[in-house]
Write a protein that holds these residues in place. Structure first.
Motif, mmCIF file in Angstrom:
data_model
loop_
_atom_site.group_PDB
_atom_site.id
_atom_site.type_symbol
_atom_site.label_atom_id
_atom_site.label_comp_id
_atom_site.label_asym_id
_atom_site.label_seq_id
_atom_site.Cartn_x
_atom_site.Cartn_y
_atom_site.Cartn_z
ATOM 1 N N GLU A 148 0.814 -1.203 0.000
ATOM 2 C CA GLU A 148 0.000 0.000 0.000
ATOM 3 C C GLU A 148 0.856 1.265 0.000
ATOM 4 O O GLU A 148 0.590 2.219 -0.732
ATOM 5 C CB GLU A 148 -0.942 0.018 1.205
ATOM 6 C CG GLU A 148 -1.891 1.218 1.253
ATOM 7 C CD GLU A 148 -2.824 1.283 0.057
ATOM 8 O OE1 GLU A 148 -3.225 2.401 -0.325
ATOM 9 O OE2 GLU A 148 -3.157 0.218 -0.515
ATOM 10 N N ARG A 149 1.904 1.286 0.834
ATOM 11 C CA ARG A 149 2.769 2.463 0.949
ATOM 12 C C ARG A 149 4.211 2.008 1.057
ATOM 13 O O ARG A 149 4.501 0.951 1.611
ATOM 14 C CB ARG A 149 2.421 3.302 2.177
ATOM 15 C CG ARG A 149 1.028 3.869 2.187
ATOM 16 C CD ARG A 149 0.773 4.589 3.502
ATOM 17 N NE ARG A 149 1.428 5.883 3.562
ATOM 18 C CZ ARG A 149 1.938 6.420 4.678
ATOM 19 N NH1 ARG A 149 1.910 5.737 5.814
ATOM 20 N NH2 ARG A 149 2.489 7.603 4.660
ATOM 21 N N ALA A 162 10.064 8.542 -8.744
ATOM 22 C CA ALA A 162 9.695 8.650 -7.334
ATOM 23 C C ALA A 162 9.030 9.992 -7.044
ATOM 24 O O ALA A 162 8.043 10.074 -6.298
ATOM 25 C CB ALA A 162 10.935 8.465 -6.457
ATOM 26 N N ASP A 163 9.567 11.073 -7.624
ATOM 27 C CA ASP A 163 8.962 12.400 -7.443
ATOM 28 C C ASP A 163 7.523 12.421 -7.957
ATOM 29 O O ASP A 163 6.630 13.014 -7.330
ATOM 30 C CB ASP A 163 9.768 13.461 -8.196
ATOM 31 C CG ASP A 163 11.133 13.732 -7.592
ATOM 32 O OD1 ASP A 163 11.417 13.228 -6.499
ATOM 33 O OD2 ASP A 163 11.930 14.438 -8.244
ATOM 34 N N ILE A 164 7.300 11.777 -9.102
ATOM 35 C CA ILE A 164 5.960 11.771 -9.698
ATOM 36 C C ILE A 164 4.978 11.031 -8.803
ATOM 37 O O ILE A 164 3.848 11.491 -8.575
ATOM 38 C CB ILE A 164 6.001 11.147 -11.101
ATOM 39 C CG1 ILE A 164 6.738 12.088 -12.069
ATOM 40 C CG2 ILE A 164 4.588 10.867 -11.627
ATOM 41 C CD1 ILE A 164 7.041 11.471 -13.419
ATOM 42 N N ILE A 165 5.384 9.887 -8.297
ATOM 43 C CA ILE A 165 4.493 9.140 -7.387
ATOM 44 C C ILE A 165 4.188 9.965 -6.155
ATOM 45 O O ILE A 165 3.033 10.058 -5.717
ATOM 46 C CB ILE A 165 5.130 7.792 -7.005
ATOM 47 C CG1 ILE A 165 5.240 6.890 -8.236
ATOM 48 C CG2 ILE A 165 4.305 7.096 -5.916
ATOM 49 C CD1 ILE A 165 6.032 5.617 -7.996
ATOM 50 N N ALA A 166 5.210 10.591 -5.578
ATOM 51 C CA ALA A 166 5.000 11.409 -4.377
ATOM 52 C C ALA A 166 4.069 12.583 -4.653
ATOM 53 O O ALA A 166 3.268 12.975 -3.790
ATOM 54 C CB ALA A 166 6.340 11.913 -3.849
ATOM 55 N N ARG A 171 -0.517 9.084 -1.238
ATOM 56 C CA ARG A 171 -0.888 8.056 -0.272
ATOM 57 C C ARG A 171 -0.069 6.782 -0.467
ATOM 58 O O ARG A 171 -0.014 5.941 0.426
ATOM 59 C CB ARG A 171 -2.383 7.733 -0.365
ATOM 60 C CG ARG A 171 -2.817 7.068 -1.643
ATOM 61 C CD ARG A 171 -4.317 6.797 -1.661
ATOM 62 N NE ARG A 171 -4.730 6.085 -2.857
ATOM 63 C CZ ARG A 171 -4.682 4.774 -2.995
ATOM 64 N NH1 ARG A 171 -4.228 4.019 -1.989
ATOM 65 N NH2 ARG A 171 -5.064 4.179 -4.110
ATOM 66 N N ARG A 172 0.576 6.634 -1.621
ATOM 67 C CA ARG A 172 1.403 5.454 -1.865
ATOM 68 C C ARG A 172 2.854 5.673 -1.423
ATOM 69 O O ARG A 172 3.660 4.733 -1.447
ATOM 70 C CB ARG A 172 1.388 5.075 -3.358
ATOM 71 C CG ARG A 172 0.013 4.943 -3.989
ATOM 72 C CD ARG A 172 -0.879 3.933 -3.275
ATOM 73 N NE ARG A 172 -0.370 2.576 -3.291
ATOM 74 C CZ ARG A 172 -0.637 1.674 -4.239
ATOM 75 N NH1 ARG A 172 -1.398 2.032 -5.271
ATOM 76 N NH2 ARG A 172 -0.178 0.448 -4.147
ATOM 77 N N CYS A 173 3.199 6.900 -1.083
ATOM 78 C CA CYS A 173 4.584 7.251 -0.754
ATOM 79 C C CYS A 173 4.672 7.719 0.689
ATOM 80 O O CYS A 173 4.192 8.806 1.025
ATOM 81 C CB CYS A 173 5.090 8.338 -1.705
ATOM 82 S SG CYS A 173 6.799 8.821 -1.428
ATOM 83 N N LYS A 174 5.296 6.919 1.536
ATOM 84 C CA LYS A 174 5.438 7.279 2.945
ATOM 85 C C LYS A 174 6.466 8.382 3.133
ATOM 86 O O LYS A 174 6.306 9.271 3.972
ATOM 87 C CB LYS A 174 5.841 6.043 3.744
ATOM 88 C CG LYS A 174 5.950 6.278 5.242
ATOM 89 C CD LYS A 174 6.384 5.011 5.958
ATOM 90 C CE LYS A 174 6.485 5.250 7.468
ATOM 91 N NZ LYS A 174 7.040 4.066 8.159
#
Length: 350
Positions: A148-149, A162-166, A171-174
Protein backbone atom coordinates in the motif's frame (compact mmCIF):
# COMPACT_ATOMS: atom_id res chain seq x y z
CA UNK A 1 23.77 1.87 10.92
CA UNK A 2 25.85 -0.97 9.49
CA UNK A 3 29.39 0.22 8.77
CA UNK A 4 31.48 -0.85 5.80
CA UNK A 5 33.43 -3.28 7.97
CA UNK A 6 30.17 -5.21 8.44
CA UNK A 7 29.08 -4.93 4.82
CA UNK A 8 30.26 -8.41 3.86
CA UNK A 9 28.12 -9.93 6.58
CA UNK A 10 25.09 -7.88 5.56
CA UNK A 11 25.55 -8.72 1.90
CA UNK A 12 24.63 -12.32 2.65
CA UNK A 13 21.03 -11.16 2.89
CA UNK A 14 20.95 -9.85 -0.69
CA UNK A 15 20.65 -12.99 -2.81
CA UNK A 16 17.00 -13.88 -3.28
CA UNK A 17 15.49 -17.07 -4.65
CA UNK A 18 12.47 -16.76 -6.88
CA UNK A 19 11.13 -19.93 -5.31
CA UNK A 20 10.87 -18.09 -2.02
CA UNK A 21 8.75 -15.36 -3.54
CA UNK A 22 5.34 -14.74 -2.05
CA UNK A 23 2.06 -16.04 -3.46
CA UNK A 24 1.06 -14.47 -6.76
CA UNK A 25 4.57 -13.94 -8.13
CA UNK A 26 5.46 -15.60 -11.38
CA UNK A 27 8.71 -16.75 -12.87
CA UNK A 28 9.22 -16.15 -16.57
CA UNK A 29 12.54 -17.72 -17.58
CA UNK A 30 11.88 -17.15 -21.26
CA UNK A 31 11.68 -13.39 -20.89
CA UNK A 32 14.75 -13.29 -18.66
CA UNK A 33 16.85 -15.32 -21.10
CA UNK A 34 15.70 -13.17 -24.00
CA UNK A 35 17.03 -10.11 -22.21
CA UNK A 36 20.56 -11.50 -21.84
CA UNK A 37 21.82 -12.91 -25.10
CA UNK A 38 25.44 -11.91 -25.57
CA UNK A 39 27.07 -12.10 -22.15
CA UNK A 40 27.97 -14.82 -19.69
CA UNK A 41 25.37 -15.68 -17.01
CA UNK A 42 25.37 -13.46 -13.95
CA UNK A 43 26.33 -16.27 -11.58
CA UNK A 44 29.33 -17.23 -13.72
CA UNK A 45 30.67 -13.67 -13.90
CA UNK A 46 30.08 -12.93 -10.23
CA UNK A 47 32.00 -16.03 -9.12
CA UNK A 48 35.05 -15.00 -11.11
CA UNK A 49 34.92 -11.25 -10.46
CA UNK A 50 33.91 -11.42 -6.80
CA UNK A 51 31.78 -8.31 -7.07
CA UNK A 52 28.62 -8.34 -4.92
CA UNK A 53 25.43 -9.24 -6.74
CA UNK A 54 21.73 -9.57 -6.09
CA UNK A 55 21.90 -13.11 -7.45
CA UNK A 56 18.60 -14.57 -8.66
CA UNK A 57 16.09 -11.90 -9.67
CA UNK A 58 12.36 -12.39 -9.15
CA UNK A 59 9.88 -11.85 -11.99
CA UNK A 60 6.27 -10.74 -11.75
CA UNK A 61 3.58 -9.56 -14.17
CA UNK A 62 2.61 -5.97 -13.36
CA UNK A 63 0.67 -3.74 -15.72
CA UNK A 64 2.02 -4.14 -19.25
CA UNK A 65 5.35 -5.54 -18.06
CA UNK A 66 6.99 -8.62 -16.62
CA UNK A 67 9.15 -6.83 -14.07
CA UNK A 68 12.44 -8.19 -12.82
CA UNK A 69 13.31 -7.13 -9.29
CA UNK A 70 15.69 -7.89 -6.46
CA UNK A 71 14.34 -8.21 -2.93
CA UNK A 72 15.97 -8.52 0.45
CA UNK A 73 15.09 -8.01 4.10
CA UNK A 74 12.22 -9.30 6.27
CA UNK A 75 9.05 -10.10 4.31
CA UNK A 76 6.84 -8.13 6.70
CA UNK A 77 9.16 -5.17 7.28
CA UNK A 78 8.37 -1.63 6.18
CA UNK A 79 8.96 -1.37 2.45
CA UNK A 80 11.59 0.67 0.64
CA UNK A 81 11.53 0.75 -3.18
CA UNK A 82 14.73 1.93 -4.85
CA UNK A 83 14.80 3.13 -8.47
CA UNK A 84 17.83 3.37 -10.75
CA UNK A 85 18.55 5.67 -13.69
CA UNK A 86 20.32 5.69 -17.05
CA UNK A 87 22.78 4.22 -17.83
CA UNK A 88 22.70 2.18 -14.63
CA UNK A 89 20.73 -0.72 -13.19
CA UNK A 90 19.65 -2.30 -9.91
CA UNK A 91 23.27 -2.76 -8.81
CA UNK A 92 23.50 0.94 -7.99
CA UNK A 93 21.83 -0.27 -4.78
CA UNK A 94 23.78 -3.48 -4.19
CA UNK A 95 25.40 -1.99 -1.08
CA UNK A 96 22.42 0.12 0.01
CA UNK A 97 19.95 -2.79 0.04
CA UNK A 98 21.63 -5.01 2.66
CA UNK A 99 22.28 -2.04 4.91
CA UNK A 100 18.58 -1.13 4.87
CA UNK A 101 17.65 -4.79 5.35
CA UNK A 102 19.83 -4.74 8.45
CA UNK A 103 17.56 -1.99 9.77
CA UNK A 104 14.52 -4.22 9.29
CA UNK A 105 13.31 -2.93 5.90
CA UNK A 106 11.94 -5.04 3.09
CA UNK A 107 13.89 -3.65 0.14
CA UNK A 108 12.69 -3.96 -3.46
CA UNK A 109 14.86 -2.87 -6.38
CA UNK A 110 13.17 -3.24 -9.81
CA UNK A 111 14.66 -3.00 -13.26
CA UNK A 112 12.96 -0.12 -15.06
CA UNK A 113 11.28 -0.82 -18.41
CA UNK A 114 13.93 -1.50 -21.03
CA UNK A 115 16.54 -2.79 -18.57
CA UNK A 116 17.66 -6.19 -17.36
CA UNK A 117 14.95 -8.82 -17.12
CA UNK A 118 12.02 -6.40 -17.26
CA UNK A 119 10.18 -7.09 -20.52
CA UNK A 120 6.92 -6.13 -22.20
CA UNK A 121 4.15 -8.71 -22.10
CA UNK A 122 3.21 -7.94 -25.69
CA UNK A 123 5.38 -7.28 -28.70
CA UNK A 124 2.69 -4.87 -29.94
CA UNK A 125 2.89 -2.51 -26.96
CA UNK A 126 4.21 0.97 -27.73
CA UNK A 127 7.72 1.23 -26.23
CA UNK A 128 6.74 4.39 -24.42
CA UNK A 129 9.27 6.15 -22.20
CA UNK A 130 7.51 9.40 -21.31
CA UNK A 131 8.01 10.27 -17.67
CA UNK A 132 4.69 9.20 -16.18
CA UNK A 133 4.85 5.59 -17.41
CA UNK A 134 7.80 4.80 -15.15
CA UNK A 135 5.78 5.93 -12.15
CA UNK A 136 2.79 3.93 -13.38
CA UNK A 137 5.02 0.84 -13.64
CA UNK A 138 6.01 1.17 -9.99
CA UNK A 139 2.41 1.68 -8.89
CA UNK A 140 1.47 -1.48 -10.80
CA UNK A 141 4.32 -3.36 -9.12
CA UNK A 142 3.17 -2.17 -5.68
CA UNK A 143 -0.39 -3.24 -6.46
CA UNK A 144 0.53 -6.77 -7.49
CA UNK A 145 2.87 -7.15 -4.50
CA UNK A 146 0.08 -5.77 -2.27
CA UNK A 147 2.21 -2.90 -1.01
CA UNK A 148 0.00 0.00 0.00
CA UNK A 149 2.77 2.46 0.95
CA UNK A 150 6.53 2.53 0.65
CA UNK A 151 9.48 4.80 1.18
CA UNK A 152 10.69 5.67 -2.32
CA UNK A 153 14.28 6.46 -3.20
CA UNK A 154 15.88 7.17 -6.54
CA UNK A 155 18.40 8.98 -8.68
CA UNK A 156 18.33 10.13 -12.29
CA UNK A 157 15.29 8.50 -14.01
CA UNK A 158 14.52 6.88 -10.67
CA UNK A 159 14.30 10.24 -8.89
CA UNK A 160 11.85 11.45 -11.51
CA UNK A 161 9.61 8.40 -11.13
CA UNK A 162 9.70 8.65 -7.33
CA UNK A 163 8.96 12.40 -7.44
CA UNK A 164 5.96 11.77 -9.70
CA UNK A 165 4.49 9.14 -7.39
CA UNK A 166 5.00 11.41 -4.38
CA UNK A 167 3.31 14.32 -6.20
CA UNK A 168 0.40 12.52 -7.89
CA UNK A 169 -0.19 9.55 -5.57
CA UNK A 170 1.06 10.73 -2.16
CA UNK A 171 -0.89 8.06 -0.27
CA UNK A 172 1.40 5.45 -1.87
CA UNK A 173 4.58 7.25 -0.75
CA UNK A 174 5.44 7.28 2.95
CA UNK A 175 8.62 9.30 2.45
CA UNK A 176 10.97 10.25 -0.37
CA UNK A 177 14.71 10.37 -1.01
CA UNK A 178 15.38 12.21 -4.27
CA UNK A 179 18.86 12.68 -5.68
CA UNK A 180 19.14 15.97 -7.62
CA UNK A 181 15.91 17.18 -6.05
CA UNK A 182 12.77 17.89 -8.05
CA UNK A 183 13.16 16.24 -11.46
CA UNK A 184 9.63 16.27 -12.86
CA UNK A 185 10.04 17.38 -16.47
CA UNK A 186 8.39 20.49 -17.87
CA UNK A 187 8.53 19.94 -21.63
CA UNK A 188 7.78 23.58 -22.39
CA UNK A 189 10.70 24.71 -20.26
CA UNK A 190 12.87 22.13 -22.03
CA UNK A 191 12.57 24.22 -25.19
CA UNK A 192 14.58 27.04 -23.60
CA UNK A 193 18.38 27.03 -23.96
CA UNK A 194 20.70 26.62 -21.00
CA UNK A 195 24.11 28.24 -20.50
CA UNK A 196 26.72 26.51 -22.69
CA UNK A 197 28.39 24.64 -19.83
CA UNK A 198 25.04 23.14 -18.83
CA UNK A 199 24.18 22.27 -22.42
CA UNK A 200 27.53 20.49 -22.76
CA UNK A 201 26.60 18.11 -19.93
CA UNK A 202 23.50 17.10 -21.92
CA UNK A 203 25.36 16.42 -25.17
CA UNK A 204 24.01 12.87 -25.48
CA UNK A 205 20.39 14.05 -25.25
CA UNK A 206 20.88 16.01 -28.46
CA UNK A 207 22.86 13.22 -30.11
CA UNK A 208 20.00 10.83 -29.42
CA UNK A 209 17.60 13.18 -31.21
CA UNK A 210 19.01 12.17 -34.61
CA UNK A 211 19.13 8.82 -36.39
CA UNK A 212 22.93 8.69 -36.09
CA UNK A 213 22.59 8.83 -32.28
CA UNK A 214 20.14 5.95 -32.19
CA UNK A 215 22.47 3.84 -34.34
CA UNK A 216 25.41 4.87 -32.18
CA UNK A 217 23.72 3.83 -28.96
CA UNK A 218 22.77 0.47 -30.45
CA UNK A 219 26.32 -0.18 -31.68
CA UNK A 220 28.26 1.25 -28.72
CA UNK A 221 25.91 0.89 -25.76
CA UNK A 222 28.67 -0.19 -23.36
CA UNK A 223 31.05 2.54 -24.52
CA UNK A 224 28.30 5.10 -24.06
CA UNK A 225 27.56 3.97 -20.52
CA UNK A 226 31.20 3.85 -19.48
CA UNK A 227 31.81 7.35 -20.86
CA UNK A 228 28.78 8.74 -19.00
CA UNK A 229 29.86 7.06 -15.77
CA UNK A 230 33.29 8.67 -15.98
CA UNK A 231 32.04 12.12 -16.97
CA UNK A 232 29.34 12.48 -14.32
CA UNK A 233 31.20 10.72 -11.48
CA UNK A 234 34.80 11.92 -11.85
CA UNK A 235 36.05 10.47 -8.54
CA UNK A 236 34.30 7.10 -8.78
CA UNK A 237 36.98 4.60 -9.78
CA UNK A 238 34.83 1.60 -10.69
CA UNK A 239 36.34 -1.70 -11.81
CA UNK A 240 35.68 -3.51 -15.07
CA UNK A 241 33.84 -6.18 -13.08
CA UNK A 242 31.56 -3.54 -11.54
CA UNK A 243 30.76 -2.08 -14.94
CA UNK A 244 30.22 -5.47 -16.60
CA UNK A 245 27.80 -6.48 -13.86
CA UNK A 246 25.56 -3.55 -14.79
CA UNK A 247 26.20 -3.68 -18.54
CA UNK A 248 24.31 -6.97 -18.78
CA UNK A 249 21.15 -4.94 -18.15
CA UNK A 250 21.70 -3.10 -21.46
CA UNK A 251 21.25 -6.32 -23.48
CA UNK A 252 17.49 -5.97 -23.08
CA UNK A 253 15.96 -5.78 -26.59
CA UNK A 254 13.93 -2.72 -25.55
CA UNK A 255 16.87 -0.81 -24.07
CA UNK A 256 17.66 1.30 -27.11
CA UNK A 257 14.03 2.12 -28.03
CA UNK A 258 13.26 3.13 -24.43
CA UNK A 259 16.35 5.33 -24.03
CA UNK A 260 15.84 7.03 -27.39
CA UNK A 261 12.14 7.67 -26.84
CA UNK A 262 12.74 9.03 -23.34
CA UNK A 263 15.16 11.72 -24.46
CA UNK A 264 13.28 12.59 -27.65
CA UNK A 265 10.00 12.87 -25.73
CA UNK A 266 11.56 15.30 -23.26
CA UNK A 267 12.54 17.62 -26.10
CA UNK A 268 9.13 17.40 -27.76
CA UNK A 269 10.54 15.39 -30.67
CA UNK A 270 8.47 12.25 -30.08
CA UNK A 271 4.83 11.86 -28.99
CA UNK A 272 3.74 10.08 -25.85
CA UNK A 273 0.66 7.91 -25.37
CA UNK A 274 -2.57 9.97 -25.47
CA UNK A 275 -3.89 7.88 -22.56
CA UNK A 276 -1.47 9.74 -20.30
CA UNK A 277 -2.10 13.26 -21.57
CA UNK A 278 -4.18 14.16 -18.51
CA UNK A 279 -1.47 13.06 -16.09
CA UNK A 280 1.25 14.76 -18.11
CA UNK A 281 -0.78 17.98 -18.05
CA UNK A 282 -0.80 17.81 -14.25
CA UNK A 283 2.95 17.22 -14.19
CA UNK A 284 3.51 20.18 -16.53
CA UNK A 285 2.09 22.38 -13.76
CA UNK A 286 4.94 21.37 -11.45
CA UNK A 287 2.89 19.84 -8.61
CA UNK A 288 4.51 20.16 -5.17
CA UNK A 289 5.58 17.20 -3.05
CA UNK A 290 4.04 17.16 0.42
CA UNK A 291 5.49 13.91 1.81
CA UNK A 292 8.58 13.92 4.08
CA UNK A 293 11.61 14.30 1.82
CA UNK A 294 15.39 14.28 1.91
CA UNK A 295 17.09 15.59 -1.22
CA UNK A 296 20.71 14.75 -2.03
CA UNK A 297 23.11 16.44 -4.42
CA UNK A 298 26.50 15.11 -5.44
CA UNK A 299 28.81 18.11 -5.35
CA UNK A 300 30.72 16.79 -8.39
CA UNK A 301 27.62 15.94 -10.41
CA UNK A 302 27.51 18.22 -13.49
CA UNK A 303 23.71 18.20 -13.29
CA UNK A 304 23.59 19.54 -9.71
CA UNK A 305 22.10 23.05 -9.73
CA UNK A 306 23.89 25.80 -7.85
CA UNK A 307 22.57 27.09 -4.56
CA UNK A 308 22.70 24.03 -2.29
CA UNK A 309 19.21 22.85 -3.19
CA UNK A 310 17.67 26.33 -3.30
CA UNK A 311 16.68 25.90 -6.95
CA UNK A 312 14.00 23.35 -6.06
CA UNK A 313 13.40 23.95 -2.34
CA UNK A 314 9.94 25.45 -2.87
CA UNK A 315 8.70 22.24 -4.50
CA UNK A 316 8.91 20.29 -1.23
CA UNK A 317 6.27 21.54 1.20
CA UNK A 318 6.37 18.81 3.86
CA UNK A 319 9.09 17.92 6.38
CA UNK A 320 12.33 18.41 4.51
CA UNK A 321 16.11 18.17 4.65
CA UNK A 322 18.77 18.73 2.00
CA UNK A 323 22.34 17.44 1.88
CA UNK A 324 25.16 18.11 -0.56
CA UNK A 325 27.68 15.28 -0.61
CA UNK A 326 31.23 16.47 -1.13
CA UNK A 327 33.46 14.43 -3.43
CA UNK A 328 30.45 12.54 -4.86
CA UNK A 329 29.14 12.55 -8.42
CA UNK A 330 25.89 11.55 -10.09
CA UNK A 331 25.47 7.91 -8.99
CA UNK A 332 24.97 8.76 -5.32
CA UNK A 333 23.74 5.38 -3.98
CA UNK A 334 26.69 3.51 -5.47
CA UNK A 335 29.30 6.17 -4.70
CA UNK A 336 28.06 6.98 -1.20
CA UNK A 337 25.83 4.08 -0.03
CA UNK A 338 25.99 4.91 3.67
CA UNK A 339 24.92 8.52 3.06
CA UNK A 340 22.02 7.28 0.95
CA UNK A 341 20.96 4.83 3.66
CA UNK A 342 21.08 7.58 6.27
CA UNK A 343 18.84 9.72 4.06
CA UNK A 344 16.27 6.89 3.82
CA UNK A 345 16.27 6.37 7.57
CA UNK A 346 15.92 10.09 8.27
CA UNK A 347 13.17 10.62 5.71
CA UNK A 348 11.19 7.72 7.15
CA UNK A 349 11.49 9.12 10.69
CA UNK A 350 10.42 12.66 9.81
Amino acid sequence: MIGRRNFGKALGMVTVSTAAASCGRTSDPSSASAAVQTRAPASEIDKTSRVPSFGVVGQIHAGELNIGYAETGPAHGPVVILLHGWPYDIHSYVEVAPLLAGHGYRVIVPYLRGYGTTTFLSGKTFRNAEQVVFAQDIIALMDVLRIERAVLGGFDWGSRAADIIAALWPRRCKALVSVSGYLITNRKAQQQPLPPTAEWAWWYQYYFSIARGELGLAKYRDDFAKLIWRNVSPTWHFSDATFNRTARAFDNPDYVPIVIHNYRWRLGLAPGDPRYDGLEAKLAEGPPVHVPTVTLDGALDPFTPTGNGAAYRSKFTGPYAHRTLQGVGHNVPQEAPEAFVRAVLDADRM
